[in-house]
Design a protein around this motif. Sequence first.
Motif: not given
Length: 333
Positions: A291, A296, A299-300, A303-304, A311, A316
């Motif tokens: 990211d 973040a 990236s979150s 990841r989901a 990730t 950040r």
Amino acid sequence: MRDGRPAPAGGTPRTVLMCPGQGAYLPGALRHLGEVPSVARVLRTVDTHSTALGGPRASVAGLLTDPAAPEPGRLVRTDPLGFDLATYAAVVACATVLLDLAVPPVHAVLGHSVGDLAALTVAGVITPEQGVRLLHDRDRLLREAALPAAGLLATDLTAEQAADLLSAADLPQVLIAARNAPGQTVLAGPDDQLAAVRHTVLALGRRATPLTSRTAYHHPLLTEVHRAFRRLLRAQPVAPPTLAVYTATTAGPARAPAHLRTVAAAHLTEPLALPRTLHAMRRAGFTTYLDSGPRALLSSLARAALPGCATAAPSRTPAGLDRIRRRLATALS
């Protein structure tokens, strides 16, 4: 090599740099990076070229290096062009740092919503000067369009649940703007209708959060703005990408000049389907997702959508060079 071509499935693992959109603005986000030459160069370029074009009110460098700068909601109300330029500059500046430090190198860039312009800049398709001019042009078109008050609403509904709710509520101007993750769907539409949807979603015990946005991006309300912006883009020179360019509006990479220009305008009317793009990228051999924003956000979402993928959000806030190096080393090891 940064040749703009994805790896074949099963080939050498490759890294993606993700460029977020409006959520990337935070006051003082680059306060620990302002003296880094590549970051200072991006901020100086954005401010110098924007001043020559007549605005905005605030210095972008000031917004991104002063923690006391206006919060996102206030800035988008009082100086929407400044908000757009600061968002763009934050992502481009962070990306330049990550590109310099990443070992092994980054092989692709993925834009998300208004982050597509930053992604095209990072990939060398357009220059920062072009990016600033395009943001000025888009600002003028949005102001001249006299659009109704409209915006974006993030929910924890699936796309199917959101579609069913909208159908039952009979709010035809509220549409799905983004399928960001299995549990995050963003809606767009006029403010009054979004307020009604939010009330319904909250009554169901689900989450519904208005997003900081100057208008309802990814919505047909912006069709005329989109057409006018596309006409301006036809005159813009574009260079061959130095990194593969992906966008959350389509699954495959953009290579041809016409397609790259389409990417620059897609956020105005085209809905996003981020998981579709991420899955296509994973099939193409991309394994690590970085990211490039000061939060973040992407990236979150990655990841989901891609359980088990690598990730990271190395830049950040707060982040200086040493911390970014450590985060990158962990992500790329």
